[in-house]
Design an enzyme around this catalytic site. Structure first.
Site, PDB file in Angstrom:
ATOM      1  N   ASP A 211      -8.620   0.208   2.756  1.00 55.01           N
ATOM      2  CA  ASP A 211      -7.674  -0.051   3.760  1.00 55.01           C
ATOM      3  C   ASP A 211      -8.245   0.114   5.018  1.00 55.01           C
ATOM      4  OD1 ASP A 211      -5.395  -0.734   4.900  1.00 55.01           O
ATOM      5  OD2 ASP A 211      -4.271   1.149   4.459  1.00 55.01           O
TER       6      ASP A 211
ATOM      7  N   ASP B 117       0.868  -1.266  -0.061  1.00 62.50           N
ATOM      8  CA  ASP B 117      -0.087  -0.174   0.092  1.00 62.50           C
ATOM      9  C   ASP B 117       0.742   1.321  -0.041  1.00 62.50           C
ATOM     10  OD1 ASP B 117      -2.518   0.974  -0.167  1.00 62.50           O
ATOM     11  OD2 ASP B 117      -2.752   1.510   1.848  1.00 62.50           O
TER      12      ASP B 117
ATOM     13  N   GLN C  36      -3.130   2.067  15.492  1.00 66.08           N
ATOM     14  CA  GLN C  36      -2.160   2.492  14.489  1.00 66.08           C
ATOM     15  C   GLN C  36      -1.161   3.404  15.136  1.00 66.08           C
ATOM     16  OE1 GLN C  36      -3.652   4.379  10.903  1.00 66.08           O
ATOM     17  NE2 GLN C  36      -1.754   4.986  10.185  1.00 66.08           N
TER      18      GLN C  36
ATOM     19  N   ARG D 100      -7.332   3.536  13.814  1.00 61.40           N
ATOM     20  CA  ARG D 100      -6.495   4.594  14.202  1.00 61.40           C
ATOM     21  C   ARG D 100      -5.845   4.563  15.404  1.00 61.40           C
ATOM     22  NH1 ARG D 100      -5.287   5.835   9.116  1.00 61.40           N
ATOM     23  NH2 ARG D 100      -7.193   6.490   7.829  1.00 61.40           N
TER      24      ARG D 100
ATOM     25  N   GLU E  44      -9.627   4.077  -1.589  1.00 60.02           N
ATOM     26  CA  GLU E  44      -8.198   3.763  -2.465  1.00 60.02           C
ATOM     27  C   GLU E  44      -8.513   3.363  -3.799  1.00 60.02           C
ATOM     28  OE1 GLU E  44      -4.740   2.180  -0.472  1.00 60.02           O
ATOM     29  OE2 GLU E  44      -5.185   3.133   1.567  1.00 60.02           O
TER      30      GLU E  44
ATOM     31  N   GLU F 125      -9.438  12.329   8.715  1.00 61.40           N
ATOM     32  CA  GLU F 125      -9.466  13.588   7.997  1.00 61.40           C
ATOM     33  C   GLU F 125     -10.774  14.336   7.943  1.00 61.40           C
ATOM     34  OE1 GLU F 125      -7.044  13.427   3.951  1.00 61.40           O
ATOM     35  OE2 GLU F 125      -7.540  11.420   4.751  1.00 61.40           O
TER      36      GLU F 125
ATOM     37  N   LYS G 108      -3.732  -2.273  10.681  1.00 60.04           N
ATOM     38  CA  LYS G 108      -4.287  -1.939   9.278  1.00 60.04           C
ATOM     39  C   LYS G 108      -4.505  -3.605   8.562  1.00 60.04           C
ATOM     40  CE  LYS G 108      -3.048   2.254   7.929  1.00 60.04           C
ATOM     41  NZ  LYS G 108      -3.841   3.163   7.026  1.00 60.04           N
TER      42      LYS G 108
ATOM     43  N   THR H 100      -8.866  -6.022   4.573  1.00 61.63           N
ATOM     44  CA  THR H 100      -8.736  -5.111   3.501  1.00 61.63           C
ATOM     45  C   THR H 100      -9.963  -5.591   2.315  1.00 61.63           C
ATOM     46  OG1 THR H 100      -6.313  -4.894   3.650  1.00 61.63           O
ATOM     47  CG2 THR H 100      -7.602  -4.131   1.386  1.00 61.63           C
TER      48      THR H 100
ATOM     49  N   ARG I  79       1.464  14.166  13.741  1.00 57.81           N
ATOM     50  CA  ARG I  79       2.484  15.042  14.129  1.00 57.81           C
ATOM     51  C   ARG I  79       2.016  16.579  13.628  1.00 57.81           C
ATOM     52  NH1 ARG I  79       4.274  11.179  11.054  1.00 57.81           N
ATOM     53  NH2 ARG I  79       4.168  12.482   9.075  1.00 57.81           N
TER      54      ARG I  79
ATOM     55  N   THR J  37      -4.750   6.367   0.431  1.00 59.25           N
ATOM     56  CA  THR J  37      -6.209   7.267   0.632  1.00 59.25           C
ATOM     57  C   THR J  37      -5.841   8.351  -0.315  1.00 59.25           C
ATOM     58  OG1 THR J  37      -5.888   6.717   3.075  1.00 59.25           O
ATOM     59  CG2 THR J  37      -7.525   8.400   2.271  1.00 59.25           C
TER      60      THR J  37
ATOM     61  N   GLU K 274     -10.287   3.629   4.374  1.00 58.89           N
ATOM     62  CA  GLU K 274      -9.247   4.381   3.358  1.00 58.89           C
ATOM     63  C   GLU K 274      -9.963   4.171   2.192  1.00 58.89           C
ATOM     64  OE1 GLU K 274      -5.142   4.060   4.432  1.00 58.89           O
ATOM     65  OE2 GLU K 274      -5.377   5.347   6.221  1.00 58.89           O
TER      66      GLU K 274
ATOM     67  N   HIS L 227      -3.620  13.543   1.304  1.00 56.21           N
ATOM     68  CA  HIS L 227      -3.937  12.744   2.471  1.00 56.21           C
ATOM     69  C   HIS L 227      -2.393  12.772   3.660  1.00 56.21           C
ATOM     70  CE1 HIS L 227      -4.925   9.364   4.976  1.00 56.21           C
ATOM     71  NE2 HIS L 227      -3.852   8.831   4.587  1.00 56.21           N
TER      72      HIS L 227
ATOM     73  N   TYR M  14       2.692   2.684  15.466  1.00 52.87           N
ATOM     74  CA  TYR M  14       3.379   2.749  14.190  1.00 52.87           C
ATOM     75  C   TYR M  14       5.035   3.102  14.160  1.00 52.87           C
ATOM     76  CZ  TYR M  14       3.550   8.211  14.038  1.00 52.87           C
ATOM     77  OH  TYR M  14       3.823   9.051  14.093  1.00 52.87           O
TER      78      TYR M  14
HETATM   79 CA    CA Z   1      -3.863   2.771   3.108  1.00 50.29          CA
END
Ligand code: CA
Length: 435
Positions: A241, A135, A248, A245, A209, A382, A261, A265, A151, A368, A207, A142, A252
């Site tokens: 996907d 992916d 993740q 969150r 995609e 988002e 993740k 899928t 961040r 995404t 997500e 995105h 991550y």
């Molecule tokens: Ca993705």
């Protein structure tokens, strides 16, 4: 992209299957996407082509085909597209041409009708046996939005405009549209918690995609030149996907996504070929003047002019209460693949740039797809500012993230004036409560 337009793209061509000629049909004769189906329960799965609201059994219908098209037809009484893919682009193209002629109005109607199955009666299955799944993260909008969520001071990392960022994900949990997805459990830790706890994800997200399948492999140790990279792609699908969150966000660093993740899928059933999308090729993303040029192995003059794809993708949500009350799904996002910073060819060339081999049936996700406008953001991360600004549903409910019983539905289509719409159908799944 070297696929050129031919008679299969003729906007005037019509099918003897009347539903394929409706203006809002996803599967007109100019599309001819491939998939796998059982004509009835208990019959073995085989490769078919969607035409209007029907599926044509290719192996049965291709007995009158000649040459490469006949050889391609013999690769179709199988439960996946991989054998057809292995025959290579000239065979894919010959089969498409033979199918376009056979399904056109005034041709083979009497002999072909008996090989049609109404889509509503068929059992649709996974189209491709996928062994590897990668992916990407190719939408700069995105990447900026998501980076800001994790961040705030440093959303877009300095490598982004040089490297088509991606991660290896899990092929074993890819499922066909319509298969329910169980809410994952995992370690999650809110900012106000001192330590993590293990339990059902509280921040389940989708997500939106574009997926694409490798049809031409590459050898281990060899690279794929950017000018040849697009030819490795057999076709395209919609891809969700699913992302937890909270899991993740905790797991991550420093190695990237893992259990947040890889629990599921979802892909759409019909593989829209690269050849069917040739009329919707467009310029690659226009980089800002201050952006660095791609490194030479990711730069190609033709790819700059024709390497982009002009596809519209939409995401909808319908809650259990909305379903019960007959309320139509609420559209969450409408976005365009023209906002991808990296082209499909750049992603493929990058993937092989270290000598990593591509295999037939590999699935690659775009990442995404979000555009510059809020209405075009392809995830709830988002759209709701990580749950802080919930979306109102027509049932009076609110959603920061996905609740149990919600169904997420993707639709995709390619449109341009004077040309029949080429649709992807749907990619949908309902969320079940955690085990
Ligand atoms: Ca993705």
């Amino acid at each position: 992209m070297t696929v050129s337009l031919n008679e299969t793209h003729d906007p005037a061509r019509r099918s003897f299957v009347a539903t394929a000629n409706a203006p809002d049909a996803d599967f007109p004769i100019q599309n001819l996407p491939f998939g796998v189906f059982r004509p009835a329960a208990g019959l073995p799965p085989r490769v078919g082509v969607a035409i209007g609201d029907q599926i044509l059994d290719i192996a049965a219908a291709s007995s009158s085909f000649a040459g490469l098209a006949a050889a391609a037809g013999r690769a179709c009484p199988l439960p996946h597209l991989n054998a057809l893919m292995a025959l290579g682009p000239p065979a894919w193209s010959a089969l498409r041409l033979a199918l376009s002629r056979a399904l056109s109005a005034g041709h083979g109607e009497e002999s072909l009708r008996r090989h049609l199955t109404p889509m509503a009666q068929a059992e649709i299955e996974m189209p491709v046996a996928v062994r590897n799944f990668t992916d990407f993260y190719a939408s700069i909008f995105h990447a900026t939005n998501a980076g800001r969520a994790f961040r705030p001071d440093n959303p877009l990392l300095p490598n982004y405009k040089y490297v088509p960022v991606a991660y290896h994900c899990r092929a074993s949990s890819i499922r066909l549209s319509g298969t329910p997805v169980r809410r994952p459990r995992g370690q999650r830790k809110r900012a106000d918690e001192a330590a993590p706890s293990y339990g059902p994800s509280r921040n389940l997200d989708f997500e939106l995609e574009l997926g694409f399948y490798v049809g031409v492999p590459s050898a281990l140790g060899e690279t794929v030149p950017i000018g040849k990279a697009a030819e490795h792609i057999f076709g395209f699908c919609l891809l969700n996907d699913w992302s937890a969150r909270d899991v993740q966000g905790w797991e991550y660093q420093p190695l990237g996504p893992f259990l947040g993740k890889n629990f599921a899928t979802t892909v759409s059933p019909w593989v829209v070929t690269a050849e069917a999308l040739a009329p919707f090729r467009t310029a690659a993303f226009t980089r800002a003047a201050s952006d660095p040029a791609p490194l030479p192995h990711l730069d190609d003059a033709e790819d700059r002019v024709r390497g982009g794809l002009d596809l519209t993708l939409e995401a909808y949500l319908v809650s259990a209460a909305m379903r019960r009350d007959g309320i139509a799904p609420r559209r969450l996002a409408r976005t365009s693949s023209t906002s991808l910073y990296w082209t499909v060819a750049q992603m493929v060339a990058h993937h092989a740039s270290n000598g990593c081999n591509l295999e037939i049936g590999d699935l690659i996700g775009s990442g995404t797809i979000s555009g510059p406008e809020r209405s075009s953001w392809g995830s709830l991360l988002e759209l709701t500012a990580r749950g802080r600004e919930p979306i109102s549903l027509p049932s009076g409910e609110q959603r920061g993230f996905i609740e149990d019983g919600d169904e997420i539905i993707f639709r995709g289509l390619a449109e341009k004036p004077g040309y029949p719409r080429v649709g992807f159908g749907e990619c949908r799944a309902v969320i079940l409560p955690a085990e």
